[in-house]
Design a protein around this motif. Structure first.
Motif, PDB file in Angstrom:
ATOM      1  N   LEU A 157       0.825  -1.206   0.000  1.00 38.45           N
ATOM      2  CA  LEU A 157       0.000   0.000   0.000  1.00 38.45           C
ATOM      3  C   LEU A 157       0.860   1.258   0.000  1.00 38.45           C
ATOM      4  O   LEU A 157       0.551   2.234  -0.691  1.00 38.45           O
ATOM      5  CB  LEU A 157      -0.932  -0.003   1.220  1.00 38.45           C
ATOM      6  CG  LEU A 157      -1.738   1.281   1.444  1.00 38.45           C
ATOM      7  CD1 LEU A 157      -2.663   1.567   0.263  1.00 38.45           C
ATOM      8  CD2 LEU A 157      -2.539   1.194   2.749  1.00 38.45           C
ATOM      9  N   ASN A 158       1.939   1.247   0.777  1.00 37.98           N
ATOM     10  CA  ASN A 158       2.800   2.436   0.832  1.00 37.98           C
ATOM     11  C   ASN A 158       3.420   2.754  -0.527  1.00 37.98           C
ATOM     12  O   ASN A 158       3.617   3.918  -0.875  1.00 37.98           O
ATOM     13  CB  ASN A 158       3.897   2.242   1.882  1.00 37.98           C
ATOM     14  CG  ASN A 158       4.762   1.024   1.619  1.00 37.98           C
ATOM     15  OD1 ASN A 158       4.346   0.067   0.971  1.00 37.98           O
ATOM     16  ND2 ASN A 158       5.966   1.035   2.131  1.00 37.98           N
ATOM     17  N   TRP A 215      -7.989  -4.064  -0.288  1.00 34.69           N
ATOM     18  CA  TRP A 215      -8.954  -3.386  -1.149  1.00 34.69           C
ATOM     19  C   TRP A 215      -8.587  -1.914  -1.348  1.00 34.69           C
ATOM     20  O   TRP A 215      -8.711  -1.382  -2.457  1.00 34.69           O
ATOM     21  CB  TRP A 215     -10.365  -3.511  -0.574  1.00 34.69           C
ATOM     22  CG  TRP A 215     -10.659  -2.629   0.601  1.00 34.69           C
ATOM     23  CD1 TRP A 215     -10.527  -2.935   1.912  1.00 34.69           C
ATOM     24  CD2 TRP A 215     -11.121  -1.266   0.552  1.00 34.69           C
ATOM     25  NE1 TRP A 215     -10.876  -1.852   2.702  1.00 34.69           N
ATOM     26  CE2 TRP A 215     -11.254  -0.814   1.887  1.00 34.69           C
ATOM     27  CE3 TRP A 215     -11.435  -0.382  -0.477  1.00 34.69           C
ATOM     28  CZ2 TRP A 215     -11.682   0.454   2.220  1.00 34.69           C
ATOM     29  CZ3 TRP A 215     -11.863   0.902  -0.152  1.00 34.69           C
ATOM     30  CH2 TRP A 215     -11.984   1.311   1.176  1.00 34.69           C
ATOM     31  N   PHE A 216      -8.121  -1.254  -0.282  1.00 36.83           N
ATOM     32  CA  PHE A 216      -7.774   0.157  -0.411  1.00 36.83           C
ATOM     33  C   PHE A 216      -6.549   0.330  -1.308  1.00 36.83           C
ATOM     34  O   PHE A 216      -6.456   1.293  -2.071  1.00 36.83           O
ATOM     35  CB  PHE A 216      -7.511   0.758   0.974  1.00 36.83           C
ATOM     36  CG  PHE A 216      -7.372   2.255   0.959  1.00 36.83           C
ATOM     37  CD1 PHE A 216      -8.470   3.061   0.715  1.00 36.83           C
ATOM     38  CD2 PHE A 216      -6.143   2.855   1.173  1.00 36.83           C
ATOM     39  CE1 PHE A 216      -8.344   4.452   0.683  1.00 36.83           C
ATOM     40  CE2 PHE A 216      -6.012   4.232   1.157  1.00 36.83           C
ATOM     41  CZ  PHE A 216      -7.117   5.031   0.910  1.00 36.83           C
ATOM     42  N   ASN A 248     -14.023  -7.446 -11.859  1.00 32.35           N
ATOM     43  CA  ASN A 248     -14.468  -8.644 -11.147  1.00 32.35           C
ATOM     44  C   ASN A 248     -13.810  -8.766  -9.777  1.00 32.35           C
ATOM     45  O   ASN A 248     -13.710  -9.860  -9.233  1.00 32.35           O
ATOM     46  CB  ASN A 248     -14.148  -9.897 -11.976  1.00 32.35           C
ATOM     47  CG  ASN A 248     -15.174 -10.120 -13.069  1.00 32.35           C
ATOM     48  OD1 ASN A 248     -16.376 -10.143 -12.817  1.00 32.35           O
ATOM     49  ND2 ASN A 248     -14.714 -10.254 -14.301  1.00 32.35           N
ATOM     50  N   ASP A 249     -13.351  -7.652  -9.236  1.00 32.29           N
ATOM     51  CA  ASP A 249     -12.673  -7.691  -7.940  1.00 32.29           C
ATOM     52  C   ASP A 249     -13.597  -8.261  -6.861  1.00 32.29           C
ATOM     53  O   ASP A 249     -14.822  -8.094  -6.912  1.00 32.29           O
ATOM     54  CB  ASP A 249     -12.218  -6.286  -7.549  1.00 32.29           C
ATOM     55  CG  ASP A 249     -11.221  -6.291  -6.410  1.00 32.29           C
ATOM     56  OD1 ASP A 249     -10.005  -6.312  -6.695  1.00 32.29           O
ATOM     57  OD2 ASP A 249     -11.643  -6.288  -5.238  1.00 32.29           O
ATOM     58  N   SER A 250     -12.988  -8.917  -5.883  1.00 29.30           N
ATOM     59  CA  SER A 250     -13.771  -9.547  -4.823  1.00 29.30           C
ATOM     60  C   SER A 250     -14.424  -8.539  -3.882  1.00 29.30           C
ATOM     61  O   SER A 250     -15.387  -8.874  -3.177  1.00 29.30           O
ATOM     62  CB  SER A 250     -12.871 -10.481  -3.999  1.00 29.30           C
ATOM     63  OG  SER A 250     -11.779  -9.758  -3.442  1.00 29.30           O
ATOM     64  N   ASP A 251     -13.920  -7.302  -3.862  1.00 30.75           N
ATOM     65  CA  ASP A 251     -14.465  -6.282  -2.960  1.00 30.75           C
ATOM     66  C   ASP A 251     -15.309  -5.287  -3.753  1.00 30.75           C
ATOM     67  O   ASP A 251     -14.845  -4.706  -4.738  1.00 30.75           O
ATOM     68  CB  ASP A 251     -13.327  -5.547  -2.241  1.00 30.75           C
ATOM     69  CG  ASP A 251     -13.824  -4.755  -1.044  1.00 30.75           C
ATOM     70  OD1 ASP A 251     -14.549  -3.759  -1.257  1.00 30.75           O
ATOM     71  OD2 ASP A 251     -13.492  -5.129   0.099  1.00 30.75           O
ATOM     72  N   TYR A 252     -16.547  -5.058  -3.302  1.00 33.57           N
ATOM     73  CA  TYR A 252     -17.456  -4.176  -4.030  1.00 33.57           C
ATOM     74  C   TYR A 252     -16.951  -2.740  -4.094  1.00 33.57           C
ATOM     75  O   TYR A 252     -17.237  -2.012  -5.052  1.00 33.57           O
ATOM     76  CB  TYR A 252     -18.846  -4.213  -3.377  1.00 33.57           C
ATOM     77  CG  TYR A 252     -18.947  -3.468  -2.068  1.00 33.57           C
ATOM     78  CD1 TYR A 252     -19.387  -2.145  -2.014  1.00 33.57           C
ATOM     79  CD2 TYR A 252     -18.596  -4.081  -0.866  1.00 33.57           C
ATOM     80  CE1 TYR A 252     -19.473  -1.458  -0.825  1.00 33.57           C
ATOM     81  CE2 TYR A 252     -18.672  -3.399   0.324  1.00 33.57           C
ATOM     82  CZ  TYR A 252     -19.117  -2.094   0.346  1.00 33.57           C
ATOM     83  OH  TYR A 252     -19.194  -1.411   1.521  1.00 33.57           O
ATOM     84  N   ARG A 253     -16.171  -2.317  -3.083  1.00 36.50           N
ATOM     85  CA  ARG A 253     -15.672  -0.946  -3.072  1.00 36.50           C
ATOM     86  C   ARG A 253     -14.702  -0.698  -4.223  1.00 36.50           C
ATOM     87  O   ARG A 253     -14.680   0.385  -4.808  1.00 36.50           O
ATOM     88  CB  ARG A 253     -15.008  -0.647  -1.717  1.00 36.50           C
ATOM     89  CG  ARG A 253     -15.996  -0.587  -0.574  1.00 36.50           C
ATOM     90  CD  ARG A 253     -15.322  -0.635   0.768  1.00 36.50           C
ATOM     91  NE  ARG A 253     -14.722  -1.933   1.050  1.00 36.50           N
ATOM     92  CZ  ARG A 253     -14.309  -2.323   2.253  1.00 36.50           C
ATOM     93  NH1 ARG A 253     -14.421  -1.504   3.284  1.00 36.50           N
ATOM     94  NH2 ARG A 253     -13.784  -3.521   2.429  1.00 36.50           N
ATOM     95  N   VAL A 254     -13.915  -1.703  -4.541  1.00 38.52           N
ATOM     96  CA  VAL A 254     -12.983  -1.584  -5.669  1.00 38.52           C
ATOM     97  C   VAL A 254     -13.759  -1.503  -6.974  1.00 38.52           C
ATOM     98  O   VAL A 254     -13.476  -0.671  -7.839  1.00 38.52           O
ATOM     99  CB  VAL A 254     -12.014  -2.781  -5.689  1.00 38.52           C
ATOM    100  CG1 VAL A 254     -11.074  -2.688  -6.896  1.00 38.52           C
ATOM    101  CG2 VAL A 254     -11.202  -2.835  -4.404  1.00 38.52           C
TER     102      VAL A 254
END
Length: 323
Positions: A157-158, A215-216, A248-254
């Motif tokens: 992430l960084n 996800w972030f 098709n990401d597993s997280d809806y936010r993405v």
């Protein structure tokens, strides 16, 4: 005035260097505040920072001298460093090169991961104010940092955050594949500019390939790819497959963030019909479509059976934004 500011900047850099080399910086995470003069009217006052400390950390070592006490308040080493980094960065509008040199020197020697990353972000923000060679050094440092984290399988992430900040800075300076246009102190030729983007593009691809993101982090990755599409469409085009894969990401936010941004592709390239077909194919479900190559009717969709509700919601929201 500039000479005085430069002297002040160097003084802050010297204070930072001496502080980090002091034994208390390596032996513990705190440092006592006993710097107040014994005859100062401030000496007997409890500083505000003490009131913010937990009860078990309010160990005030009162040194009696002339009837006055000097508080010994533990101060977080990391917080002190972060404050100094922020203070030093304030010199950048008037002392671009000198500020960059000080921050880069701090980053190379810093061992605290949080302080190092914070310094890195400040340098990325100042990237449009420096020379091409210094920018290249920063990119190499970032790449080495990425390779180290990939080896130990650490969340990146960084890295994507730093890349996003750097690309945003270059975008604000109106830098593109043909060089810089206006309002930027970077002086570079077209070949040098392309090389920087090639290196940055390779890092973005490497981060996405190894999948060391939550996800972030994947949202930040979407931002990086969109930055590339704007700054250098030629390199950005090589990342489109990865971008569509995240539909098709597993997280809806993405998926929802990508749905809002995917229209950028239509603003950048022609061939909208083919691009639309690629997007529809990436959803992973059958949709009613009509193209020169293929016709999918409502009967075909019904024959495929019901589809997962979260996936259908993502499809509808994406198509809504495209419309």
């Amino acid at each position: 005035v500039f000479h005085s500011l430069e002297n002040l900047l160097r003084s802050f850099a010297k204070v930072y260097e001496e502080y980090t080399e002091h034994p208390w910086n390596t032996q513990s995470g705190t440092v006592p505040l006993k710097s107040l003069a014994l005859d100062s009217p401030e000496a007997g006052r409890i500083v505000d920072m003490d009131l913010d400390l937990p009860e078990d950390s309010k160990e005030i070592d009162l040194m009696t001298a002339g009837g006055k006490g000097v508080p010994s308040v533990p101060v977080s080493t990391g917080n002190w460093k972060l404050g100094m980094i922020s203070l030093i960065s304030c010199f950048s509008p008037v002392l671009q090169s000198a500020t960059w040199d000080v921050l880069y020197s701090i980053m190379e020697k810093e061992c605290d991961p949080k302080v190092l990353e914070n310094t890195l972000y400040h340098l990325c923000q100042l990237s449009c104010l420096t020379s091409m060679q210094k920018l290249n050094d920063l990119v190499i440092f970032l790449d080495d940092m990425l390779n180290t984290q990939v080896k130990i399988k650490r969340n990146c992430l960084n890295i994507v955050t730093a890349l996003h900040v750097l690309l945003q800075s270059l975008s604000s300076s109106r830098m593109d594949s043909s060089g810089l246009r206006t309002n930027c102190d970077l002086s570079l030729k077209e070949g040098e500019s392309c090389q920087v983007f090639v290196q940055l593009g390779a890092m973005v691809n490497k981060v996405s390939e190894f999948g060391l993101l939550g996800w972030f982090g994947r949202v930040r990755l979407i931002n990086c790819i969109c930055d590339f599409v704007l700054l250098n469409p030629q390199i950005g085009q090589t990342m489109i497959e990865r971008l569509l894969f995240m539909l098709n990401d597993s997280d809806y936010r993405v998926r929802f963030v990508l749905a809002r941004k995917i229209g950028l592709l239509f603003q950048t390239w022609d061939g909208h019909e083919a691009l639309f077909q690629d997007i529809c194919s990436s959803f992973g479900i059958i949709l009613v479509t009509s193209s020169r190559e293929k016709l999918v009717t409502a009967r075909d969709v019904l024959a495929a059976g019901p589809q997962p509700r979260p996936k259908m919601e993502s499809v509808i929201i994406t198509l809504m934004h495209l419309a």
